[in-house]
Write an enzyme that holds these catalytic residues in place. Structure first.
Site, PDB file in Angstrom:
ATOM      1  N   GLY A 324       0.989  -1.229   0.171  1.00 20.10           N
ATOM      2  CA  GLY A 324      -0.081   0.043   0.064  1.00 20.10           C
ATOM      3  C   GLY A 324       0.882   1.095  -0.384  1.00 20.10           C
ATOM      4  N   SER A 325       0.260   2.584   0.691  1.00 16.57           N
ATOM      5  CA  SER A 325       0.841   3.838   0.750  1.00 16.57           C
ATOM      6  C   SER A 325       2.832   3.556   1.182  1.00 16.57           C
ATOM      7  CB  SER A 325       0.062   4.572   1.273  1.00 16.57           C
ATOM      8  OG  SER A 325      -0.529   4.793   0.304  1.00 16.57           O
TER       9      SER A 325
END
Lengths: 623, 369
Positions: A324-325
C-alpha cells in the site's frame, strides 16, 4: 599349439602344492581356535554367562537431558522445562496388559477420572518392550498410581521433562514448539545425534536452534531385578543440558504488542534501527505451544491445523501483503535519486489520474490540488505517485525496491520466512507470458498490484531510513550461553547492505515521514505523541482485485471480508531513532485509524519503560 | 562360444549345496533378529535378504557360464569400473550411520566397496599371471599390485569403513605371500610398516581409535563398543551347549546386541543354537574354505589358481575376523560374516565369487582353445 606352450612356461599350479598343504593346515587351525573359544565361552563359562543373561541384570538406560532455556533480553525466562509423569507398562512377567488397564480404570473410576489415551492393542505389546499407557498425567492420577503401586504390577511411572512456554500464545510464533522426533526427522539425521523418543524443536527458534538447545543425553548401566527395578547403578554418563539462549526480544514490549493485537489478525514487529535487533514480534491469532509439549492430542491438532485463520502461521515473516502507501517512500526515493524530480517538483492532483482510456482514483476524491513531494507523502496523495511511477518505470523501481531489501528474505533466524514479490517486466513475461502494461506500473507505484512484502521487510526498510541508510540483518538471538551463564556464541549485529540513496535524500524522506505524523493533514496523525517525535507512514492495502483486474474481479467469488489491510510503519525519535514499529492489521480498514494507534501504544510503552529503567535501574517484570 | 558338454558333468554340486545351506541358516537367523524388533520396517529384513540372495544366484549363474579366462582378460577394465563406482560414492554417495558407503540404484542401495574386494582379486590375479617369476617378486615388481590395492583402500578408509579397508590389505598380503616375495623385499616392507603404523594411527577417526583402545580394555568403555563386546560375549556364552532355541534368545530379543543383523549375527546364532550350532556352522565354513582351496589347487592354470585363492581367502578372513570379533578375540571392526550377515552387496559379491570358483572348478579338465 599355443595352449601347450603356455602350460610349459613360468610356474604352474602344481608348484603351489606345498603352499596349499600349509594353507589347509593353517585354515583348520584358525577355525579350530574359534571353536575352542566358543567351547570356552559356552561350556566352561556357560553357566555364569547364562546367569548374567537370565537375571538380565545389566541394562543400558538412557538419561534424558534438559533442553536449554530461552530468555528475553533482560534475562527473564520465556521457556523452561517442567516434569511430566508418564505411565509405562513393562510386560515382563505379567503379560496381559488388559488386566492392568482394567485395574487402572477401576481405580480411576473410583475418583471419577477417565483413562485418556488410546490403549496399545494386545498384539502391539511386545514382550520386554515397555508400552506407554498415558503421558503427562495429572497429579491426581499420579497419586492413585503411586499409592496402588503394589496392585499394579508391571506399571511404572517415568518422569520426563517437557517444554514449558511461560509466555504462552503471546510469543508462540517466535519461540516455536517441541515434540517427539518423527520418522522423517530421524531419517534426515543419519548421524547418531538423535534417536527414537528424543524431543526435537518443531517450529520457531526451538527448531532453528535445536542443535544448541537440545543438549546430549546421558546413559547409565544399571543392574535390575526381575521386575525391572534398578538395584544398582554400575556406571553412569551424565547428560549434558542444552545451551541457554538470550533473545533480543523485550518481553514487556512483546506483552504490550500482544495485548493490542490478540483479538485481531495481523502482526506487529518492533526493531531497534541502530542494530537490527528485534524487540518484539507478534503474530495474531496465535496458539498455545504448550499443547505440543508431551504430545499434542489429535483433537487439538485437528482444531489448530484446520482453523481457517491459520493461527500457526507467523504472519510477521510469512504473511505477504501489498505494501500500500508505505511503498510510496521507495517510489519517492527512486525518483529523487534518479534526478527525475526535486523535492519542489509539483504535480496537480484533481482527484484522479488518466492513462489511456483508464482512470485511476486518488483516495481523496476531491483531489489534493498542486502538491510537492513533502505534502504528497504527508497526505499520501496517490496521483502524485502515479506520476512518479510513470516517470520511473517498473524495472527501475524494482531495482530500488530490492535496494531497500524487498523481494528477498531478510534472513531472520526463524523458519519459513517468505521473500515477498517485486514485479518486473521480465518477471511478468516469464510468469504469465504477457507483456507488462503501463497501468500495472501505476498500481505498483502506490504499493498495489503484484507487489507483496512481509512485515519484517517493511520494518527493515524503514529502519534503514531511520538509521541513515544501513540495512541490518534482523537479529533475534543475542547470544547462546552455557548453563552457568558463560557466553558460548554471540551474535553480533550484521550489516547487510546500504540503501542505494544519498544521505541528503534520506533526510528529505525522513522529514516527510515526520510530517505524516505531526503535520496537520498528515495521515498518521493518530500516532502523534506530545513530544512530536514519531515519524511514520500509513498504508491501506486493498484486498480485492485492482481496478484493471475488473474482469478477474467479476469472476472471483468476493470474500466475505472485503475490508482492506491496515498498515503503519514508524520510528522514533525523529533525531537518532532507537525504536521502529511495523503494524499490519488484516481486514481492519484504514492504516491511519487502526494500525497507527497500536504503534503509538508500543512507542509510548518503550519510552515509559526507558524512564523507569533509568530511575529504578531495573526492568519491568512482564509476567 | 561353444559350450562343452563336459562342463555340466563337472559342475561343482558340493559347492552349490554348501553355499545354499549356509545362506539358508543365515536367512533363518536374520528372521530371528528381526522377530521382536518394534520397528516394522526392520522386521522384514529377511524378505529383502531373500531378494538379494536371488540376485546373487543370478550373478553366480552368469559368472560360471562365462569362461573365467575371458573375464580375467577384462580384469583391469572391471577393476577400473568398480573404482569409478567407488569414487562415485565418494562424490555423490548416500550417507548412513555417519559414513558414506552407498550408491542407490533403482531403490536398491549398493556398496561399491564390497564389489572392489572381488575386482581387486581379479586385477591382482591378472597381474601376477602376466608377470610370472620363479624366484619371488621384488618390491619394484610389487609396486603395481600395491597401487591396485592402495587406491580403493584410501577411498574406503575415507568413507570411513575401517573393516573393508582392512580386508583389502589382508587380502593383498595373503595373495602376495602366496605368490612369493623375495626375502630381502619382505624384510624391507615389514620395517616400513613398523614405521608407518604410528602415522596411520594419526589418520584414524576418533571412533576407530576408540574401538581399538576398547579392544584392549573393554571394561573401560562400558557404554560404547566395550558394551557391545560384553553383551556379545554374554549372548554367546548364555547359549551353552544346545542354545536357547530359535527365536528365544533373550539377549537378541531384548536388543542388547548391537547391529545384530549385520556384524553381530553370529552372537545371535550362538545364543539360539548353542555350541552345537556354532560348531556345525564353523565346520561348514571350514569345509567350504578347504573345498575352495582344493579348487585352486586343481585349477587348470595360474589365473584360475590365483582367482580361486583370492576368493577363498576373502571368505576365510571375513569368517575368521567376524567370529573372532564377536567372541571378543579381535577388535570390533565392521566386517560382515559371509552368507549370514544382512547386506545385499556382501551376499551378491560373495555369490558372484562362488560362481567364479564354480567356473574354475568345472573347467579344470579343459584345455585352452
Amino acid at each position: 599349439m599355443g595352449g601347450m606352450q603356455d602350460l610349459l612356461e613360468g610356474h604352474e599350479p602344481h608348484e603351489f602344492r606345498q603352499r596349499f598343504k600349509t594353507l589347509f593346515i593353517l585354515v583348520t587351525v584358525a577355525l579350530s581356535i574359534l571353536v575352542i573359544r566358543l567351547w570356552y565361552l559356552q561350556i566352561i563359562k556357560g553357566d555364569e554367562l547364562k546367569q548374567r543373561s537370565e537375571n538380565n541384570s545389566v541394562r543400558l538406560r538412557k538419561i534424558k537431558q534438559l533442553r536449554g532455556l530461552i530468555m528475553d533480553t533482560n534475562g527473564y525466562v520465556l521457556v523452561d522445562n517442567r516434569p511430566s509423569f508418564d505411565i509405562l507398562f513393562v510386560p515382563n512377567r505379567i503379560k496381559n496388559i488388559h488386566d492392568v488397564v482394567k485395574k487402572l480404570n477401576y481405580l480411576y473410576a473410583e475418583r471419577a477420572i477417565t483413562f485418556s489415551t488410546n490403549l496399545p492393542s494386545a498384539k502391539k505389546v511386545k514382550r520386554f518392550v515397555p508400552a506407554e499407557l498415558e503421558k503427562n498425567i495429572s497429579r491426581e492420577k499420579l497419586a492413585i498410581v503411586e499409592t496402588h503401586a503394589l496392585d499394579l504390577p508391571g506399571v511404572a511411572v517415568e518422569v520426563n521433562s517437557v517444554r514449558q512456554y511461560l509466555a504462552g500464545e503471546m510469543m508462540a510464533h517466535v519461540l516455536g514448539y517441541t515434540g517427539e522426533i518423527c520418522q522423517e526427522e530421524l531419517g534426515k539425521n543419519t548421524s547418531d545425534e538423535y534417536s527414537i523418543g528424543d524431543t526435537i524443536g518443531k517450529y520457531g527458534l526451538d527448531k532453528y536452534f535445536d542443535r544448541y538447545l537440545k543438549g546430549k543425553s546421558g546413559a547409565k548401566q544399571v543392574e535390575v531385578n526381575v521386575r525391572g527395578q534398578e538395584i544398582k547403578v554400575i556406571g553412569k554418563i551424565e547428560p549434558v543440558p542444552g545451551y541457554n539462549m538470550v533473545l533480543t526480544i523485550d518481553s514487556y514490549l512483546q506483552k504490550i504488542a500482544w495485548e493490542a493485537m490478540k483479538d485481531r489478525a495481523g502482526s506487529v514487529v518492533v526493531m531497534d534501527p541502530r542494530d537490527g535487533s528485534i524487540l518484539s514480534m507478534v503474530s495474531a491469532p496465535s496458539f498455545d505451544p504448550n499443547l505440543f509439549s508431551g504430545g499434542i492430542s489429535f483433537e487439538d491438532w485437528e482444531k489448530l491445523s484446520s482453523d481457517p485463520r491459520h493461527p500457526m502461521e507467523n504472519r510477521a515473516i510469512s504473511g505477504q501483503y501489498p505494501p500500500g502507501s508505505t511503498y510510496k517512500l521507495i517510489v519517492a526515493a527512486a525518483a529523487l535519486e534518479e534526478g527525475l524530480i526535486t523535492p519542489e517538483t509539483k504535480f496537480f492532483c484533481p482527484g484522479s489520474f488518466e492513462l489511456g482510456n483508464r482512470t485511476y482514483q486518488c483516495w481523496q476524491k476531491k483531489g489534493h490540488g498542486w502538491v510537492n513531494l513533502h505534502r504528497a507523502i504527508v497526505e499520501s496523495c496517490d496521483v502524485y505517485f502515479y506520476n512518479l511511477g510513470k516517470l520511473i518505470g517498473v524495472d527501475k523501481l524494482a531495482r530500488y525496491a530490492r535496494g531497500f531489501g524487498f523481494g528477498a528474505v531478510t534472513g531472520t533466524d526463524l523458519p519459513r520466512e517468505k521473500s515477498g514479490l517485486i514485479p518486473t517486466k521480465e518477471w511478468k513475461l516469464t510468469k504469465f507470458g504477457e507483456p507488462w502494461q503501463m497501468g500495472e506500473t501505476i498500481s505498483v507505484s502506490i504499493g498495489q498490484g503484484f507487489n507483496s512484502v512481509t512485515a519484517i521487510q517493511l520494518l527493515n526498510a524503514y529502519c534503514a531510513l531511520a538509521n541513515g541508510g544501513t540495512l541490518w540483518r534482523p537479529r533475534i538471538v543475542k547470544r547462546i550461553e552455557t548453563g552457568d551463564g558463560r557466553p558460548f556464541k554471540t551474535f553480533n549485529p550484521e550489516k547487510k547492505s546500504s540503501l542505494p540513496i544519498s544521505r541528503k535524500n534520506i533526510d528529505i524522506l525522513n522529514y516527510a515521514l515526520w510530517g505524516v505524523v505531526n503535520e496537520r493533514g498528515g495521515t498518521g496523525y493518530a500516532a502523534r505523541r506530545a513530544e512530536a517525535d514519531v515519524c511514520g507512514k500509513t498504508g491501506t492495502a486493498q484486498v480485492i482485485g485492482m481496478p484493471e483486474d475488473r474482469k478477474a474481479r467479476r469472476k472471483k467469488i468476493i470474500p466475505s471480508r472485503l475490508r482492506d489491510h491496515a498498515l503503519f510503519v514508524c520510528f522514533a525519535p525523529y533525531k537518532n531513532p532507537e525504536i521502529a514499529v511495523a503494524v499490519i492489521v488484516e481486514h481492519a480498514g484504514h492504516g491511519g485509524t487502526v494500525a497507527a494507534p497500536i504503534a503509538k501504544k508500543i512507542i509510548d510503552a518503550y519510552f515509559k519503560l526507558k524512564v523507569t529503567t533509568q530511575v529504578q535501574g531495573s526492568g519491568f517484570i512482564a509476567f | 562360444m561353444k559350450f562343452d558338454r563336459r562342463l555340466f558333468l563337472n559342475f561343482d554340486w558340493t559347492l552349490l549345496i554348501l553355499v545354499l545351506l549356509i545362506s539358508s541358516i543365515g536367512l533363518l537367523n536374520i528372521y530371528s533378529t528381526g522377530y521382536s524388533l518394534a520397528d516394522f520396517k526392520q522386521s522384514h529384513l529377511y524378505i529383502k535378504q531373500v531378494q538379494w540372495i536371488f540376485i546373487g544366484l543370478a550373478c553366480m549363474g552368469v559368472a560360471f557360464c562365462i569362461d573365467y579366462r575371458l573375464i580375467s582378460g577384462y580384469a583391469y577394465i572391471i577393476y577400473a569400473f568398480s573404482l569409478l563406482l567407488l569414487i562415485g560414492v565418494f562424490l555423490y554417495g548416500d550417507a548412513a550411520h555417519g559414513s558414506q558407503r552407498w550408491i542407490v540404484i533403482g531403490g536398491f542401495s549398493f556398496q561399491p566397496s564390497e564389489l572392489v574386494k572381488l575386482t581387486m582379486i581379479l586385477a591382482l590375479a591378472r597381474y601376477f599371471d602376466v608377470h610370472k617369476t620363479d624366484k619371488g617378486y621384488s618390491l619394484r615388481e610389487l609396486f603395481v599390485p600395491f597401487l591396485i590395492v592402495v587406491i580403493p583402500f584410501l577411498f574406503i578408509l575415507k568413507q570411513p569403513d575401517l573393516g573393508t579397508a582392512l580386508i583389502l590389505v589382508i587380502l593383498f598380503l595373503s595373495i602376495v605371500l602366496f605368490v612369493g616375495v623375495e626375502w630381502k623385499s619382505l624384510l624391507c616392507a615389514a620395517a616400513g610398516c613398523v614405521v608407518l603404523i604410528p602415522v596411520g594411527w594419526h589418520f584414524l577417526k576418533d571412533y576407530q581409535k576408540e574401538r581399538i583402545v576398547t579392544f584392549f580394555s573393554p571394561e573401560k568403555d562400558f557404554l560404547g563398543s566395550g558394551y557391545h563386546i560384553i553383551q556379545s560375549i554374554i549372548a554367546v556364552g548364555s547359549g551353552q551347549i544346545l542354545g536357547k532355541g530359535f527365536l528365544k534368545g533373550t539377549q537378541t530379543q531384548l536388543k542388547f546386541l548391537p547391529v545384530q543383523q549385520t556384524d553381530f549375527v553370529f552372537s545371535v546364532f550362538s545364543e539360539e543354537w548353542g555350541f552345537l550350532g556354532g560348531l556345525i556352522l564353523i565346520i561348514m565354513f571350514l569345509i567350504l574354505v578347504l573345498w575352495c582351496l582344493k579348487i585352486g589347487l586343481h585349477a587348470r592354470d595360474m589365473v584360475g589358481t590365483l582367482i580361486s585363492f583370492g576368493i577363498t581367502m576373502l571368505i576365510f578372513w571375513e569368517v575368521f575376523i567376524n567370529i573372532g570379533m564377536v567372541l571378543g578375540m579381535l577388535p570390533v571392526v565392521g566386517i560382515p560374516l559371509p552368507f549370514l550377515s544382512y547386506g545385499g552387496s556382501s551376499i551378491v559379491v560373495l555369490l558372484t565369487g562362488i560362481g567364479l570358483l564354480m567356473s574354475i572348478s568345472m573347467r579344470r579338465f579343459i584345455l585352452r582353445p
